[in-house]
Design an enzyme around this catalytic site. Structure first.
Site: not given
Ligand code: AGP
Length: 633
Positions: A2, A27, A74, A100-101, A506, A510, A513, A529, A628
């Protein structure tokens, strides 16, 4: 997560609040809302979904007031519906709050308020706050206490925050005190901005920088009262604190796509510059193996490295993947046993204390609550121990003015520049570069690497930016075409081994998400396995197959997948003699030594997920359910 903003000054608040929220939309974007106060009334308007919806609603709507608060959400407690959108008002509409929180004890507080006659209209944890504030103000009035406090609103907020448990930042306004807003911080970021006759507060500096560079980040347990005359800060115990703003350097952040369709694609293309910026910042351009000077200049204090026996890394998501590559480098180059932990797990099951241990927190935003909590916990549990056990804390971040950098002893700036796309791309690349520099620095100082080998690696690193450029130039169209084939695919598998296993993880993250396709990353040798049972003609497998120690093994693992009818996509140099025979499709990357290969192999992963998501017509930069900066645990 947020984003919250507050404004008090001489201009119409609503426009400034919307502008500020625009900078904080990274956010969260489940809903947005603003509230202003004027002529004895709180004007509040909220909308489900992105900020544009709120702006549409505001068109032709009178929103008077030069004092206001705003929020972009969020969702944590309560669905992302309009009635759960902030600001939240008390039942008499005299107090408005943005948060926020998470208020962890909101259930008890809510039940107690209900027993005292309060009714609730949302499912949020936040709604207890305005009701507690108004209750407190009413009590102060009844007991004649109002006149004892220079700002009764601040006193009421102070008493309320002392009842709240959890990590939160709030901003409060009240019709009875129309010339002030009160902001409070407990484990969630909040910055105050000092303008000329106007004052701001926000979850992050980009919302303030268009107006002023004079900022004051609040610390945990601090409250600020903003009035047209200035800002007063006190702690949650009510003691006044003398605090002064500092001037932020750098320009306000221009958020432009520069002709790219999405920020993510622009950021993928910025990666050569990110690598160059890191090399420029940290590696001596003139250095050769004949020199006796130190080639890597990270500016870290000597105490950080002294008698180092172990490294613990805490991180989340993509930063966790970068840390896995970091572990490989720190162990293989510098010979230091290294563990990588999910930050969200570390705090509740930390490993036994070991002496001479460096903890590294990796976070591009510097605000990820899980990572910050893990580091705080480590700092606390080591604080009164014998010198060998004292905390040594290093941060790796893209935001040098974040909460992380205030928590750790020192930090490596990854120099990636602001990243807007929720899916991390260039900040991942920058974190990898920070780990290469750190591992080389440690290896040099611990003499676990020869000068000739060091020179070889540095020379190879210098070629990386142009190699990334060539992947982007040669591959984008090919990846885009390939992506067309997969827009209806439901499952994907990514495999790699050794230093490229984290790149498989990774690649899968990607894709998940931004395209909402189920994807898994596995160490290629682990498929047999169990996960191999998932394979058939409908499940494509991306195999990262780079020459080096595990090359033949990955080829064999890829063959095993092919034998189960999986469509096989090879991320491999064009010189790979097995390529045509083994892979159905190729995503070629230039030859590079295995140790450095993640810097190249991640590029096709990013392009593939981007093009699949774009092909599916999805919101690449703001994927559903994500934000983000994840500032809740
Ligand atoms: C990355 O594509 C993601 N959106 C997410 O996993 C992110 O890397 C994670 O929330 C950590 O964020 P930070 O690097 O700001 O701590």
């Amino acid at each position: 997560m947020c984003g919250i903003v507050g404004y008090i000054g001489t201009q119409q608040a609503s426009e400034i609040l919307i502008e500020g929220l625009r900078c904080l939309e990274y956010r969260g974007y489940d809903s947005a809302g603003i509230a202003t106060v004027s002529e004895g009334e709180i004007h509040c308007i909220r909308a489900k979904g992105k900020l544009n919806n709120l702006q549409d609603k505001l068109m032709g709507h009178e929103m008077p007031g030069i004092v206001g608060i705003g929020h972009t959400r969020w969702a944590t407690h309560g669905k992302p519906e309009e009635h759960n959108a902030h600001p939240h008002l008390d039942m008499t509409r005299r107090v408005a709050v943005v948060q926020n929180g998470i208020v962890e004890n909101y259930r008890e507080l809510r039940e107690a308020l209900k027993e005292r006659g309060c009714t609730f209209v949302t499912e949020t944890d936040t709604e207890v706050i305005p009701n507690l504030v108004i209750e407190c103000l009413n009590q102060m009035k009844a007991t004649g206490e109002l006149s004892q406090h220079p700002s009764p609103l601040t006193e009421a907020v102070r008493r309320v925050v002392n009842q709240l448990e959890g990590a939160f930042a709030i901003v409060v306004l009240c019709v009875d005190y129309p010339d002030e807003i009160v902001a409070a911080r407990q484990q969630a970021p909040l910055v105050i901005g000092f303008g000329l006759g106007e004052f701001f507060c926000a979850s992050d500096t980009p919302a303030i920088l268009p107006h002023t560079r004079a900022v004051l980040p609040l610390e945990n347990g601090e409250l600020a009262t903003l009035t047209p005359l200035g800002v007063e800060v006190c702690n949650f115990a009510g003691q006044r604190l003398r605090k002064h703003p500092h001037l932020l350097s750098g320009a306000s952040i221009a958020v432009e796509k520069h002709g790219f369709r999405h920020f993510m694609l622009k950021e993928i293309y910025e990666q050569p510059s990110v690598v160059r910026a890191c090399l420029e910042a940290y590696i001596d351009r003139e250095w050769t193996a004949k020199e006796t000077t130190h080639p890597v200049q990270l500016g870290l204090p000597a105490e950080l490295y002294a008698d180092l026996q172990q490294i613990q890394i805490v991180a989340c998501g993509t930063s966790w993947h970068a840390s896995l590559v970091g572990k490989h480098l720190l162990e293989q180059l510098a010979g230091i046993p290294t563990q990588v932990h999910y930050a969200s797990e570390y705090r509740y099951a930390p490993p036994p204390l070991t002496p001479n241990t460096l903890m590294i927190g990796v976070t591009q935003s510097g605000e990820t609550a899980d990572t910050l909590s893990a580091i705080s916990m480590e700092k606390e549990r080591r604080s009164n121990l014998a010198p060998a056990f004292r905390p040594r804390l290093l941060g790796i971040t893209n935001r040098m003015q974040s909460t992380l950098t205030r928590l750790v002893d020192c930090a490596i700036d990854t120099h990636a520049g602001i990243e807007i796309g929720v899916a991390a791309t260039k900040t991942f690349m920058a974190q990898l570069m920070a780990f290469y520099c750190l591992a080389l620095d440690l290896a040099y100082q611990r003499k676990t690497i020869s000068p000739d080998r060091l020179q070889e690696i540095i020379t190879a690193l210098r070629h990386v930016p142009s190699q990334i450029e060539s992947v982007l130039a040669d591959q984008e169209q090919r990846v885009e075409e390939l992506a067309h084939d997969f827009s209806e695919t439901q499952d994907f598998i990514f495999v790699g081994r050794g230093i490229n296993f984290p790149i498989a993880l990774e690649g899968a993250l990607k894709l998940k998400e931004i395209s909402y396709i189920h994807a898994e990353g596995y160490p290629a040798g682990e498929m047999k396995h169990g996960p191999i049972a998932l394979l058939d003609a409908k499940v494509p497998v991306v195999a990262i197959t780079m020459p080096g120690a595990v090359y033949e093994k990955v080829i064999s693992n890829a063959q095993e997948a092919k034998a189960r009818d999986a469509r096989l996509i090879g991320v491999t140099p064009p010189t790979n003699p097995h390529a045509a025979e083994v892979f159905d499709d190729l995503l070629p990357v230039p030859e590079i030594e295995e140790l450095l290969s993640p810097l190249l192999t991640v590029i096709p992963m990013q392009l593939l997920s981007y093009h699949i998501a774009a092909r599916r017509g999805l919101d690449v930069d703001q994927p559903r359910n994500l934000a983000k900066s994840v500032t809740v645990e």
